[in-house]
Enzyme design. Structure first.
Site, PDB file in Angstrom:
ATOM      1  N   ASP A  39      10.174 -16.649 -23.136  1.00 53.14           N
ATOM      2  CA  ASP A  39       9.387 -17.210 -24.221  1.00 53.14           C
ATOM      3  C   ASP A  39      10.104 -18.437 -24.749  1.00 53.14           C
ATOM      4  O   ASP A  39      11.320 -18.585 -24.592  1.00 53.14           O
ATOM      5  CB  ASP A  39       9.185 -16.191 -25.351  1.00 53.14           C
ATOM      6  CG  ASP A  39       8.007 -16.549 -26.255  1.00 53.14           C
ATOM      7  OD1 ASP A  39       7.205 -17.431 -25.883  1.00 53.14           O
ATOM      8  OD2 ASP A  39       7.893 -15.951 -27.339  1.00 53.14           O
ATOM      9  N   GLY A  40       9.336 -19.321 -25.355  1.00 54.62           N
ATOM     10  CA  GLY A  40       9.872 -20.507 -25.988  1.00 54.62           C
ATOM     11  C   GLY A  40       9.289 -20.635 -27.383  1.00 54.62           C
ATOM     12  O   GLY A  40       8.218 -20.099 -27.670  1.00 54.62           O
TER      13      GLY A  40
ATOM     14  N   GLU B 270       8.977 -23.415 -23.405  1.00 52.27           N
ATOM     15  CA  GLU B 270       8.300 -22.423 -22.560  1.00 52.27           C
ATOM     16  C   GLU B 270       8.680 -22.611 -21.093  1.00 52.27           C
ATOM     17  O   GLU B 270       8.781 -21.639 -20.346  1.00 52.27           O
ATOM     18  CB  GLU B 270       6.780 -22.519 -22.724  1.00 52.27           C
ATOM     19  CG  GLU B 270       6.255 -22.126 -24.089  1.00 52.27           C
ATOM     20  CD  GLU B 270       6.216 -20.628 -24.358  1.00 52.27           C
ATOM     21  OE1 GLU B 270       6.681 -19.827 -23.516  1.00 52.27           O
ATOM     22  OE2 GLU B 270       5.717 -20.258 -25.440  1.00 52.27           O
TER      23      GLU B 270
ATOM     24  N   HIS C 222       3.031 -12.142 -29.096  1.00 53.39           N
ATOM     25  CA  HIS C 222       3.042 -11.565 -30.442  1.00 53.39           C
ATOM     26  C   HIS C 222       2.145 -10.325 -30.511  1.00 53.39           C
ATOM     27  O   HIS C 222       1.376 -10.153 -31.439  1.00 53.39           O
ATOM     28  CB  HIS C 222       2.625 -12.609 -31.481  1.00 53.39           C
ATOM     29  CG  HIS C 222       3.361 -13.900 -31.320  1.00 53.39           C
ATOM     30  ND1 HIS C 222       4.657 -14.065 -31.763  1.00 53.39           N
ATOM     31  CD2 HIS C 222       3.016 -15.065 -30.741  1.00 53.39           C
ATOM     32  CE1 HIS C 222       5.064 -15.292 -31.467  1.00 53.39           C
ATOM     33  NE2 HIS C 222       4.090 -15.918 -30.851  1.00 53.39           N
TER      34      HIS C 222
ATOM     35  N   ASP D  21       4.073 -15.560 -22.044  1.00 51.04           N
ATOM     36  CA  ASP D  21       2.866 -15.636 -22.867  1.00 51.04           C
ATOM     37  C   ASP D  21       2.300 -17.048 -22.886  1.00 51.04           C
ATOM     38  O   ASP D  21       1.333 -17.339 -23.569  1.00 51.04           O
ATOM     39  CB  ASP D  21       3.116 -15.118 -24.289  1.00 51.04           C
ATOM     40  CG  ASP D  21       4.127 -15.938 -25.070  1.00 51.04           C
ATOM     41  OD1 ASP D  21       4.552 -17.013 -24.595  1.00 51.04           O
ATOM     42  OD2 ASP D  21       4.503 -15.502 -26.167  1.00 51.04           O
TER      43      ASP D  21
ATOM     44  N   ASP E  14      10.777 -13.651 -27.782  1.00 53.36           N
ATOM     45  CA  ASP E  14      10.378 -14.482 -28.922  1.00 53.36           C
ATOM     46  C   ASP E  14      11.475 -14.473 -29.984  1.00 53.36           C
ATOM     47  O   ASP E  14      11.824 -15.521 -30.535  1.00 53.36           O
ATOM     48  CB  ASP E  14       9.052 -13.973 -29.494  1.00 53.36           C
ATOM     49  CG  ASP E  14       8.591 -14.801 -30.678  1.00 53.36           C
ATOM     50  OD1 ASP E  14       8.310 -16.003 -30.486  1.00 53.36           O
ATOM     51  OD2 ASP E  14       8.517 -14.248 -31.793  1.00 53.36           O
TER      52      ASP E  14
END
Length: 146
Positions: free
Chosen positions: A9-10, A47, A124, A69, A134
């Site tokens: 994740d970024g 990302e 999320h 994501d 995250d």
């Protein structure tokens, strides 16, 4: 060939702004967490950086499933955007330069070493590993902010 799962994740505080990335590598029952940051970047760059940094840690060619994501990252491969960009000399369908070309090129270099498949997960949400990535990314930003 060894099998590895990677979650990435970024995140960015402002876009552009300070950013962070997080990754979790899973090999058999061993998990390794990675994270990092950049003082001035974009969310999309972070990302992309997560999978790049994760793949760079692998010491030999592996069969890899990357969970992200980011539709931006995932669809670039599942919908063959990258192949089209390369054929069009790194131009989008609107004839504009592809953003983050340097990172796309590095990621493609790594994909030529490893056998990679991509899985889009809902961000999320209820994916524990994605939520952990995250948090790693957001904590990496906090390091920059002091």
């Amino acid at each position: 060939m060894d099998s590895v799962e990677i979650y990435t994740d970024g995140a960015c505080s402002g876009n552009p702004g300070p950013g962070g990335w997080g990754a979790i590598l899973i090999y058999k029952s061993i998990e390794k967490e990675l994270s990092g940051n950049e003082s001035h970047t974009t969310n999309n760059r972070m990302e992309l950086t997560g999978p790049i940094k994760a793949l760079e840690t692998l010491k030999r060619p592996c069969e890899v499933v990357i969970y992200t994501d980011s539709a931006y990252v995932c669809k670039a491969f599942t919908d063959n955007w990258v192949n089209k960009w390369q054929k069009n000399n790194w131009q989008t369908s609107k004839k504009t330069p592809v953003e983050n070309q340097d990172l796309w090129i590095r990621l493609i270099e790594l994909l030529n070493i490893h056998s990679v498949s991509w899985v889009k997960v809902k961000g999320h949400s209820d994916n524990e590993k994605n939520n952990r990535c995250d948090l790693l990314a957001r904590n990496a930003i906090k390091v920059l902010k002091g």
